[in-house]
Design an enzyme around this catalytic site. Structure first.
Site, PDB file in Angstrom:
ATOM      1  CG  HIS A  21      44.794  36.753  38.559  1.00  0.00           C
ATOM      2  ND1 HIS A  21      45.669  36.514  39.593  1.00  0.00           N
ATOM      3  CD2 HIS A  21      44.872  38.075  38.282  1.00  0.00           C
ATOM      4  CE1 HIS A  21      46.251  37.650  39.944  1.00  0.00           C
ATOM      5  NE2 HIS A  21      45.784  38.618  39.164  1.00  0.00           N
ATOM      6  CG  HIS A  80      45.376  40.987  35.083  1.00  0.00           C
ATOM      7  ND1 HIS A  80      44.027  40.956  35.405  1.00  0.00           N
ATOM      8  CD2 HIS A  80      46.041  41.156  36.243  1.00  0.00           C
ATOM      9  CE1 HIS A  80      43.897  41.113  36.715  1.00  0.00           C
ATOM     10  NE2 HIS A  80      45.095  41.239  37.239  1.00  0.00           N
TER      11      HIS A  80
END
Length: 165
Positions: A70, A85
């Site tokens: 992620h 992110h």
């Protein structure tokens, strides 16, 4: 920042950061997570992505691909440490919906694909898709960020400029 050019040392004064996503541009203060909105990890911006393709915002080296895929860390050629992110609390998905296209240690150029992610899956799992782009060594390296004056960005467009100390 020093770079060797023709055997002379030249001070690098700024670096452009290009958009890693196509979507809506937001100030970091509007990210619904205090770690990002209060700039605890550094300064930058956030994008609400329209498509699930994340590309490199700089020329540099991939220094971290989180095992949950992620988030990605890149160090630019001028030494900026950038955290990409994807989404909020997406670490909880354990990589589901994410496909890393690069590996740690790999050199990347602006626009190189880093990650594919499934926006529909993230939304189905009740995850925010807002994606912070953070200069994690901001306080050490950067004097100020010059933000673009627009609300929508496309992959590869100028996102902001970091003026070095």
């Amino acid at each position: 920042m020093l770079a060797k050019i023709f055997k002379h040392k030249k001070r690098i004064e700024k670096e452009k950061i290009f958009s890693p996503l196509t979507g809506e541009l937001l100030p970091l203060e509007q990210v619904p997570d205090p770690v990002f909105s209060q700039k605890m990890m550094g300064d930058g911006v956030a994008i609400i992505p329209e498509e699930g393709v994340l590309v490199s915002p700089v020329e540099g080296k991939v220094v971290q691909v989180f095992h949950t895929k992620h988030a990605i860390g890149i160090t630019s050629v001028s030494g900026l440490e950038i955290l990409l992110h994807v989404g909020l609390e997406t670490v909880e998905l354990n990589g589901e919906g994410f496909t890393a296209l690069i590996e740690e240690g790999q050199t990347v150029k602006v626009g190189d694909p880093l990650l594919n992610f499934d926006i529909s899956l993230l939304k189905d799992k009740n995850k925010e898709i807002i994606t912070p782009i953070i200069i994690t060594n901001y306080s050490d390296k950067v004097d100020e960020i010059e933000h673009v004056d627009q609300q929508a960005v496309s992959r590869g467009e100028n996102l902001f400029v970091c003026n070095f100390k």
